[in-house]
Design an enzyme around this catalytic site. Structure first.
Site, PDB file in Angstrom:
ATOM      1  N   HIS A 214       0.793  -1.226   0.000  1.00 37.67           N
ATOM      2  CA  HIS A 214       0.000   0.000   0.000  1.00 37.67           C
ATOM      3  C   HIS A 214       0.822   1.271   0.000  1.00 37.67           C
ATOM      4  CE1 HIS A 214       0.808  -0.647   4.329  1.00 37.67           C
ATOM      5  NE2 HIS A 214       0.816   0.672   4.387  1.00 37.67           N
TER       6      HIS A 214
HETATM    7  C1  UD1 Z   1      -2.097   5.229   6.080  1.00 35.93           C
HETATM    8  C2  UD1 Z   1      -0.800   5.775   6.657  1.00 35.93           C
HETATM    9  C3  UD1 Z   1       0.330   4.794   6.429  1.00 35.93           C
HETATM   10  C4  UD1 Z   1      -0.048   3.412   6.949  1.00 35.93           C
HETATM   11  C5  UD1 Z   1      -1.386   2.971   6.379  1.00 35.93           C
HETATM   12  C6  UD1 Z   1      -1.804   1.701   7.038  1.00 35.93           C
HETATM   13  C7  UD1 Z   1      -0.562   8.216   6.596  1.00 35.93           C
HETATM   14  C8  UD1 Z   1       0.108   9.349   5.925  1.00 35.93           C
HETATM   15  N1  UD1 Z   1      -0.408   7.018   6.015  1.00 35.93           N
HETATM   16  O1  UD1 Z   1      -1.912   5.122   4.685  1.00 35.93           O
HETATM   17  O2  UD1 Z   1       1.487   5.219   7.098  1.00 35.93           O
HETATM   18  O3  UD1 Z   1       0.966   2.504   6.594  1.00 35.93           O
HETATM   19  O4  UD1 Z   1      -2.378   3.975   6.648  1.00 35.93           O
HETATM   20  O5  UD1 Z   1      -2.800   1.042   6.370  1.00 35.93           O
HETATM   21  O6  UD1 Z   1      -1.179   8.380   7.601  1.00 35.93           O
HETATM   22  N2  UD1 Z   1      -9.310   4.205   2.082  1.00 35.93           N
HETATM   23  C9  UD1 Z   1     -10.502   3.509   2.015  1.00 35.93           C
HETATM   24  N3  UD1 Z   1     -11.044   3.040   3.176  1.00 35.93           N
HETATM   25  C10 UD1 Z   1     -10.473   3.242   4.393  1.00 35.93           C
HETATM   26  C11 UD1 Z   1      -9.270   3.962   4.446  1.00 35.93           C
HETATM   27  C12 UD1 Z   1      -8.703   4.441   3.293  1.00 35.93           C
HETATM   28  O7  UD1 Z   1     -11.047   3.293   0.945  1.00 35.93           O
HETATM   29  O8  UD1 Z   1     -11.026   2.773   5.409  1.00 35.93           O
HETATM   30  C13 UD1 Z   1      -8.709   4.661   0.813  1.00 35.93           C
HETATM   31  C14 UD1 Z   1      -9.127   6.074   0.405  1.00 35.93           C
HETATM   32  O9  UD1 Z   1      -9.214   6.109  -0.981  1.00 35.93           O
HETATM   33  C15 UD1 Z   1      -7.954   6.908   0.858  1.00 35.93           C
HETATM   34  C16 UD1 Z   1      -6.783   5.962   0.663  1.00 35.93           C
HETATM   35  O10 UD1 Z   1      -7.287   4.675   0.968  1.00 35.93           O
HETATM   36  O11 UD1 Z   1      -7.814   8.098   0.123  1.00 35.93           O
HETATM   37  C17 UD1 Z   1      -5.588   6.275   1.543  1.00 35.93           C
HETATM   38  O12 UD1 Z   1      -5.962   6.334   2.927  1.00 35.93           O
HETATM   39  P1  UD1 Z   1      -5.066   7.190   3.969  1.00 35.93           P
HETATM   40  O13 UD1 Z   1      -5.538   6.973   5.347  1.00 35.93           O
HETATM   41  O14 UD1 Z   1      -4.955   8.594   3.505  1.00 35.93           O
HETATM   42  O15 UD1 Z   1      -3.627   6.589   3.796  1.00 35.93           O
HETATM   43  P2  UD1 Z   1      -3.165   5.076   3.719  1.00 35.93           P
HETATM   44  O16 UD1 Z   1      -2.587   4.839   2.373  1.00 35.93           O
HETATM   45  O17 UD1 Z   1      -4.239   4.192   4.209  1.00 35.93           O
HETATM   46  N1  UDP Z   2      -3.282  -6.531   8.539  1.00 40.08           N
HETATM   47  C1  UDP Z   2      -4.534  -7.153   8.622  1.00 40.08           C
HETATM   48  N2  UDP Z   2      -5.195  -7.488   7.471  1.00 40.08           N
HETATM   49  C2  UDP Z   2      -4.666  -7.264   6.242  1.00 40.08           C
HETATM   50  C3  UDP Z   2      -3.389  -6.648   6.165  1.00 40.08           C
HETATM   51  C4  UDP Z   2      -2.732  -6.281   7.329  1.00 40.08           C
HETATM   52  O1  UDP Z   2      -5.025  -7.404   9.714  1.00 40.08           O
HETATM   53  O2  UDP Z   2      -5.324  -7.604   5.237  1.00 40.08           O
HETATM   54  C5  UDP Z   2      -2.600  -6.130   9.795  1.00 40.08           C
HETATM   55  C6  UDP Z   2      -1.187  -6.612   9.959  1.00 40.08           C
HETATM   56  O3  UDP Z   2      -1.142  -7.924  10.473  1.00 40.08           O
HETATM   57  C7  UDP Z   2      -0.642  -5.582  10.945  1.00 40.08           C
HETATM   58  C8  UDP Z   2      -1.332  -4.317  10.520  1.00 40.08           C
HETATM   59  O4  UDP Z   2      -2.479  -4.714   9.776  1.00 40.08           O
HETATM   60  O5  UDP Z   2      -1.028  -5.920  12.268  1.00 40.08           O
HETATM   61  C9  UDP Z   2      -0.404  -3.501   9.665  1.00 40.08           C
HETATM   62  O6  UDP Z   2      -1.101  -2.467   9.047  1.00 40.08           O
HETATM   63  P1  UDP Z   2      -0.660  -1.829   7.660  1.00 40.08           P
HETATM   64  O7  UDP Z   2       0.159  -2.775   6.869  1.00 40.08           O
HETATM   65  O8  UDP Z   2      -1.903  -1.315   7.053  1.00 40.08           O
HETATM   66  O9  UDP Z   2       0.173  -0.563   8.124  1.00 40.08           O
HETATM   67  P2  UDP Z   2       1.730  -0.302   8.378  1.00 40.08           P
HETATM   68  O10 UDP Z   2       2.193  -1.246   9.416  1.00 40.08           O
HETATM   69  O11 UDP Z   2       2.432  -0.425   7.081  1.00 40.08           O
HETATM   70  O12 UDP Z   2       1.770   1.123   8.835  1.00 40.08           O
END
Ligand code: UD1
Ligand code: UDP
Length: 367
Positions: A214
């Site tokens: 992601h």
């Molecule tokens: C965020 C964090 C990242 C983390 C990740 C974990 C920041 C800057 N980034 O990235 O560090 O690794 O979460 O998963 O805070 N969206 C949905 N449904 C949701 C959430 C998000 O559809 O419930 C989609 C939306 O299109 C949104 C995009 O995902 O614009 C990105 O979501 P956002 O929270 O901005 O950043 P992540 O890429 O999820």
């Molecule tokens: N995770 C989950 N389901 C998924 C992918 C990840 O439960 O389909 C869990 C994973 O085991 C970990 C957490 O989500 O506990 C990590 O989140 P993510 O990878 O979104 O964020 P990051 O750690 O990169 O910030």
């Protein structure tokens, strides 16, 4: 959570994105045990993540209390999302006047809460302080630097993080090496990670890989998404790849043809227990997630991280993690499939007791 009595301290926890939830759960639990009637806790969900599979499922599976407040900020640009969290928290903190605010990890909700707490002169504790990728192109690195600069209590998962904070001039008495609360959660749920159930759910026979991707650098731009899909297809020529897809990359990766290879099984994000059941039985994991690098280290599952750097180097020095390029991924998958499971060490203090250590520090300082 209980109402505040006249002499009770108030600890407010800020969560918002998927990786926050497994970090916060053991801390909240440990403070409740240690603080007893002296400490009242409130749990805030900023609403940064809001899909059932990115949020609610974690509350159910990890036994987290219902959030006391959900700010419902949702998605947006960095500025819009950070600002929305700040406005919501400023109102809340002015009303509640917490004795300490606890923030987790490196997401936008983390830095937003840090800025508000600092300006209101409310003590701030950062769980997972001091991690550094030294890559300023990552939004998370900006969030880490700002949050740590503003924090009063810096709670570190590893010795490298302690060293970084020392090099940045943070006073030693504010830094605490406490271990990794995400691993507390992993160890607490280990018995629930059911490989047979995961195989059955995804109709898997034989060897398989799990992928989770992601990061903006991998999924946001068309050319990056195409290069990622090409290398995942080459990996899937060797082994079935199950890919629970983060919503961020769904559109670009689909457009780039991700679904077209029969060896790639794409599904929605999985619940915590289902995901780690799948990971536990995998022959190799392909990821750019921070947390997954740590979880594979403890589970002893080979992990190939599609990034040029990591803020979690102990997962390489102690664990099963290796940084790989998109070009080299197919070859590395082959190597991982051919190798004996290497012996790996679990980093110091990743022992399931980080939550209680954090509680000792916070209850000692603020209750
Ligand atoms: C965020 C964090 C990242 C983390 C990740 C974990 C920041 C800057 N980034 O990235 O560090 O690794 O979460 O998963 O805070 N969206 C949905 N449904 C949701 C959430 C998000 O559809 O419930 C989609 C939306 O299109 C949104 C995009 O995902 O614009 C990105 O979501 P956002 O929270 O901005 O950043 P992540 O890429 O999820
Ligand atoms: N995770 C989950 N389901 C998924 C992918 C990840 O439960 O389909 C869990 C994973 O085991 C970990 C957490 O989500 O506990 C990590 O989140 P993510 O990878 O979104 O964020 P990051 O750690 O990169 O910030």
């Amino acid at each position: 959570m209980s109402r505040r009595g006249p002499c009770m301290s108030l600890v407010v926890h800020i969560t918002g994105a998927r990786p926050n939830f497994p970090k916060a759960a053991p801390v909240i639990d440990a403070i409740a045990r240690l603080g007893g009637g002296e400490v009242r806790q409130r749990l805030v969900h900023t609403g940064q993540h809001y899909d059932e599979k990115m949020s609610d499922v974690f509350f159910r599976q990890l036994g987290l209390p219902e959030p006391d407040v959900n700010l419902g900020v949702g998605s947006g640009t960095h500025a819009a999302q950070t600002a929305a969290v700040m406005v919501g928290l400023e109102n809340l903190f002015l009303e509640e006047r917490p004795d300490v605010v606890v923030v987790y990890g490196d997401v936008n909700s983390t830095v937003a809460a840090a800025l508000v707490a600092a300006k209101l002169q409310i003590p701030l504790a950062h769980v997972e302080a001091g991690l550094r990728s030294f890559d300023p192109t990552m939004p998370e690195e900006v969030n880490r630097l700002v949050t740590d600069r503003l924090s009063d209590v810096l709670l570190c998962t590893s010795a490298d993080a302690v060293a970084h904070l020392g090099n940045e001039g943070v006073a030693p008495e504010r830094i605490h090496l406490v271990g990794n609360p995400m691993i507390d959660t992993l160890l607490a749920h280990l018995d629930a990670f059911d490989v047979d159930a995961a195989r059955a759910a995804h109709q898997l026979e034989g060897r398989y890989a799990v992928a989770t991707l992601h990061r903006p650098a991998n999924v946001d731009a068309g050319p990056d998404a195409q290069a990622l899909v090409a290398t995942l297809h080459a990996a899937a020529d060797q082994v079935q790849v199950v890919l629970p897809l983060h919503p961020r990359g769904r559109a670009t990766l689909e457009e780039a043809g991700l679904f077209k290879h029969p060896g790639i099984l794409v599904c929605d994000p999985l619940g915590y227990v289902e995901f780690l059941g799948l990971v536990r039985g995998a022959d190799v994991v392909i990821t750019d997630s921070g947390g997954v690098q740590e979880e594979t280290t403890v589970l002893g599952v080979p992990c190939l991280t599609l990034r040029p750097n990591t803020e979690r180097p102990v997962t390489i020095t102690h664990g099963t993690n290796r940084l790989v390029t998109r070009e080299d991924l197919p070859r590395q998958v082959g190597i991982a499939l051919a190798a004996d499971r290497s012996t790996h060490k679990v980093p110091p203090l990743w022992d399931g007791q980080a939550g209680p250590r954090i509680a000792e520090v916070l209850v000692g300082a603020y209750a």
